[in-house]
Each structure stands twice: as structure tokens, then as C-alpha cells.
Write an enzyme that holds these catalytic residues in place. Structure first.
Site, PDB file in Angstrom:
ATOM      1  N   ALA A   8       0.842  -1.198   0.000  1.00 34.24           N
ATOM      2  CA  ALA A   8       0.000   0.000   0.000  1.00 34.24           C
ATOM      3  C   ALA A   8       0.877   1.247   0.000  1.00 34.24           C
ATOM      4  O   ALA A   8       1.787   1.380   0.823  1.00 34.24           O
ATOM      5  CB  ALA A   8      -0.917  -0.004   1.224  1.00 34.24           C
ATOM      6  N   HIS A   9       0.589   2.153  -0.938  1.00 38.34           N
ATOM      7  CA  HIS A   9       1.371   3.374  -1.037  1.00 38.34           C
ATOM      8  C   HIS A   9       0.609   4.398  -1.863  1.00 38.34           C
ATOM      9  O   HIS A   9      -0.394   4.089  -2.498  1.00 38.34           O
ATOM     10  CB  HIS A   9       2.739   3.103  -1.672  1.00 38.34           C
ATOM     11  CG  HIS A   9       2.653   2.567  -3.065  1.00 38.34           C
ATOM     12  ND1 HIS A   9       2.355   1.246  -3.332  1.00 38.34           N
ATOM     13  CD2 HIS A   9       2.790   3.171  -4.266  1.00 38.34           C
ATOM     14  CE1 HIS A   9       2.328   1.065  -4.636  1.00 38.34           C
ATOM     15  NE2 HIS A   9       2.585   2.218  -5.234  1.00 38.34           N
ATOM     16  N   ALA A  10       1.096   5.602  -1.822  1.00 37.95           N
ATOM     17  CA  ALA A  10       0.602   6.692  -2.656  1.00 37.95           C
ATOM     18  C   ALA A  10       1.823   7.481  -3.113  1.00 37.95           C
ATOM     19  O   ALA A  10       2.946   7.227  -2.652  1.00 37.95           O
ATOM     20  CB  ALA A  10      -0.361   7.582  -1.874  1.00 37.95           C
TER      21      ALA A  10
END
Length: 161
Positions: free
Chosen positions: A80-82
Site C-alpha cells: 500500500a502506497h501513494a
């Protein structure tokens, strides 16, 4: 495990994984009802470790909502990342092991029981940490050992081999 981070001045420095994955970034054997809840737990670890503000968690969820479940990078595992943003205080990771796997909507790699949260201060650090964690998790033996590890220290030890 050492990770090479390229500083803005072009100087490389090796950093011990414990700096990027401190004890307070771990949530082991926790429950989530769906993929959003799983990402919220990863965000909780990033915030607790001082890597991000809560806004980054919303950005990670928005990324999956707009781009789909591409973050499910291997069977049972999501990264999970942005994009780097003002919500990232410093580069780091969180580690969430779910008691019951959840579906993200990735037909090849669902359901997910391990969610690693990744926050990169800038593109260089984001890519360097992502590459290092992907390399560590490409070993099937390590992945199996990580599933049974009982403490942050044990997980970091397995990753560092």
C-alpha cells in the site's frame, strides 16, 4: 538489510531496515473487514512510527480507488502506497499481518494477509525502499518464515538475511 537512499546532494547512504521499520510500525495478527480497513491499519502503523500524517492513509485508499488493486503485488501480499506528498514526514514502512485475509479485487493474488505500507519522502526514496522490500520478499523461503514470525525483531532479522 541495508537500503541505499540517494540524498538530494547525490550522496548515497546505507540505512538499517530498523530505521524504516521500527517496532511501532508493526500490527501483527489484527483484523480488517475489507481492503480499505487493511490499508487503514497500514496507515495507522505509518502514523504511529512518525512517517506520515493521517492524510496519507486517505491518499493510499484513493490510489486504489482510482487505479485498482495493482498494489497486490504477489499472492497474499499488498504494498500500500501513494505518491510522495506533504503528508509524508519521512520515508518508512509499516507491516500489517491480518488474522483473516481480505480481498482487494486482484484475481491473481487475492486474498491478502500481509499489507506493507510504504511512504516515500520523494520519488528516489520511494523507489529505493520499494525495490529493497520487493527484493527481500522475492525469496519464497523468507516469505514463508515471515508468515510465522512472532515479533518485529524476528521479521527484521528474516528480512535482513
Amino acid at each position: 538489510m541495508d537500503i541505499i537512499i540517494h540524498e538530494r546532494k547525490g550522496v548515497d547512504m546505507a540505512v538499517d531496515m530498523s530505521a524504516f521499520l521500527p517496532d511501532r510500525a508493526f500490527l501483527l495478527d489484527v483484523d480488517a473487514t475489507d481492503w480499505r480497513g487493511a490499508i487503514r491499519l497500514a496507515g495507522k502503523g505509518l502514523v504511529a512510527a512518525g512517517f506520515t500524517t493521517p492524510d496519507y492513509t486517505d491518499q493510499m485508499i484513493a490510489t486504489v480507488e482510482s487505479l485498482g488493486p495493482y498494489i497486490v503485488v504477489a499472492p497474499g501480499m499488498a504494498l500500500a502506497h501513494a505518491r510522495p506528498s506533504a503528508a509524508v514526514i519521512r520515508t518508512g514502512l509499516s507491516w500489517v499481518r491480518l488474522t483473516r485475509p481480505v480481498r482487494f479485487g486482484n484475481k491473481d493474488n487475492d486474498p491478502v494477509s500481509l499489507v506493507i505500507g510504504l511512504a516515500g519522502r520523494d520519488e528516489d526514496e520511494h523507489i529505493a525502499v520499494m525495490s529493497a522490500i520487493a527484493s527481500a520478499l522475492s525469496d519464497a523461503r523468507k516469505t514463508s518464515e515471515l508468515a510465522d514470525a512472532t515479533s518485529p525483531r524476528e521479521i527484521r532479522s528474516i528480512l535482513g538475511r
